[in-house]
Design a protein around this motif. Structure first.
Motif, PDB file in Angstrom:
ATOM      1  N   SER A 132     -72.474 -42.261   9.415  1.00 20.98           N
ATOM      2  CA  SER A 132     -72.682 -43.244   8.366  1.00 20.98           C
ATOM      3  C   SER A 132     -73.692 -42.730   7.350  1.00 20.98           C
ATOM      4  O   SER A 132     -74.227 -41.637   7.490  1.00 20.98           O
ATOM      5  CB  SER A 132     -73.128 -44.572   8.977  1.00 20.98           C
ATOM      6  OG  SER A 132     -74.298 -44.392   9.737  1.00 20.98           O
ATOM      7  N   HIS A 161     -70.881 -47.483   7.164  1.00 18.80           N
ATOM      8  CA  HIS A 161     -69.727 -46.683   7.582  1.00 18.80           C
ATOM      9  C   HIS A 161     -68.496 -47.264   6.886  1.00 18.80           C
ATOM     10  O   HIS A 161     -68.189 -48.451   7.047  1.00 18.80           O
ATOM     11  CB  HIS A 161     -69.552 -46.737   9.099  1.00 18.80           C
ATOM     12  CG  HIS A 161     -68.629 -45.685   9.628  1.00 18.80           C
ATOM     13  ND1 HIS A 161     -67.308 -45.596   9.268  1.00 18.80           N
ATOM     14  CD2 HIS A 161     -68.838 -44.672  10.506  1.00 18.80           C
ATOM     15  CE1 HIS A 161     -66.741 -44.579   9.896  1.00 18.80           C
ATOM     16  NE2 HIS A 161     -67.650 -43.996  10.653  1.00 18.80           N
ATOM     17  N   CYS A 164     -65.232 -48.077   9.970  1.00 23.58           N
ATOM     18  CA  CYS A 164     -65.702 -48.246  11.340  1.00 23.58           C
ATOM     19  C   CYS A 164     -64.615 -48.935  12.165  1.00 23.58           C
ATOM     20  O   CYS A 164     -64.056 -49.959  11.753  1.00 23.58           O
ATOM     21  CB  CYS A 164     -66.979 -49.082  11.350  1.00 23.58           C
ATOM     22  SG  CYS A 164     -67.768 -49.213  12.956  1.00 23.58           S
TER      23      CYS A 164
END
Length: 348
Positions: A132, A161, A164
């Motif tokens: 991230s 992120h 994700c």
């Protein structure tokens, strides 16, 4: 008919350069190799991915070696590491997505050359955090702004992120959503867990899924930290709750324990002499504040409660605004902390 992991790896190898440019975007092609820092897409030059070669055996396309660590593998490993995936089934799903292949009825067993870290282990959470990036300029920052939160410093524990993975249950397919990632750490800064808030791609709220918030790892006693605690600290439950307080008190170190249960069991810094407990206005919040107050006082730490006007301090911030929130806090802080932590404050 299911496609075996080895077949997926071979198909990825046939498009090795496309795979590398997508998942290892911080690297570049040099001759017959893609050069990058490691399989987690870190910038650098120690990992070599072979772009051309036979379909199998020595020197085959898609094989890689990290000269710095001795790790090696194929492009399925690259997908797992670069995406921060925790389960091999998710790796196969992502490989099929990249190759535009249908999802099979049953996942084949893992053939990965590097054993994945146990789900929820410190290694898995560190991998996801490494994948991230800081929240500045991202959907995560946009989401926080919709909650009235404009904190611009002391948020190193927060990351973003863009894709994700979210697994609804054991039956439904894995989904990908943008996510606000929060690092859970010990008192001395060791990462032990993460909290994920999956977001709508617009940034105007959480993702439209059943459980948009999930935490994993070793959480008990640890917390998400904003600023470095010295003698005075504020502690509460939710991330948005504590970030709202940080908007009003930008230099006061704060922690989010993520839940009432974890707030009641939070470990306190050894040099702490005063603890402000930001309670949520519900039964669980009352219990957590009572237990933590007892723990603090047993350790010789002064404990002072901070109470919102509504359900929590983020609700106060969004409903009444920052000036009203500061006025609410002014009458609850000790006079010396008003001068120390409340911007442009004077005691009358």
């Amino acid at each position: 008919m299911s496609i075996r992991a080895s077949d997926l790896a071979r198909r990825l190898a046939e498009q090795a350069e496309l795979v590398c440019s997508h998942y290892l975007s911080n690297g570049r092609r040099i001759g017959r190799y893609w050069i990058v820092g490691d399989a987690r897409n870190t910038p650098g030059r120690s990992m070599f991915v072979r772009l051309r070669g036979p379909n199998a055996g020595k020197g085959s396309a898609g094989k890689w070696t990290d000269a710095a660590t001795g790790e090696h593998g194929d492009l399925l490993d690259v997908i797992r590491e670069s995406c921060g995936l925790l389960e091999f089934g998710d790796v196969l799903a992502e490989a099929r997505r990249f190759l535009n292949l249908p999802r099979p009825e049953r996942e084949p067993e893992s053939k990965s050359s590097i054993a994945p870290a146990p789900v929820g282990s410190p290694e898995t959470v560190r991998r996801l955090i490494a994948m991230s990036k800081p929240i500045h300029g991202t959907i995560a920052e946009r989401y926080l702004r919709t909650r009235g939160i404009l904190v611009s410093h002391g948020t190193e524990s927060l990351r973003f992120h863009p894709r994700c993975y979210y697994k609804p249950d054991d039956v439904l397919p894995t989904e990908t959503w943008p996510a606000l990632i929060a690092a859970v750490t010990t008192l001395n800064g060791i990462i032990t867990g993460i909290h994920r808030t999956w977001l709508d791609p617009s940034g105007r709220g959480k993702a439209p899924i059943d459980t948009p918030r999930r935490a994993v790892g070793f959480l008990l006693g640890n917390a998400v930290r904003f600023g470095v605690a010295n003698d005075v600290l504020a502690a509460g439950e939710g991330i948005e709750t504590m970030l709202s307080l940080r908007c009003a008190l930008p230099t006061l170190p704060m922690v989010s324990a993520l839940s009432a249960h974890h707030l009641a069991a939070m470990l306190l810094p050894p040099d702490l002499r005063r603890l402000y407990i930001a309670r949520d206005a519900d039964a669980a919040g009352d219990v957590a504040a009572t237990v933590l107050t007892q723990l603090a006082e047993t350790a010789g730490i002064e404990a002072i409660g901070l109470s919102p006007r509504l359900g929590d301090f983020n609700e106060d911030l969004r409903t009444f605004g920052i000036d009203d929130l500061r006025a609410t806090l002014r009458i609850q802080l000790l006079p010396e902390d008003v001068v120390r932590f409340l911007p442009s404050a004077t005691v009358v």
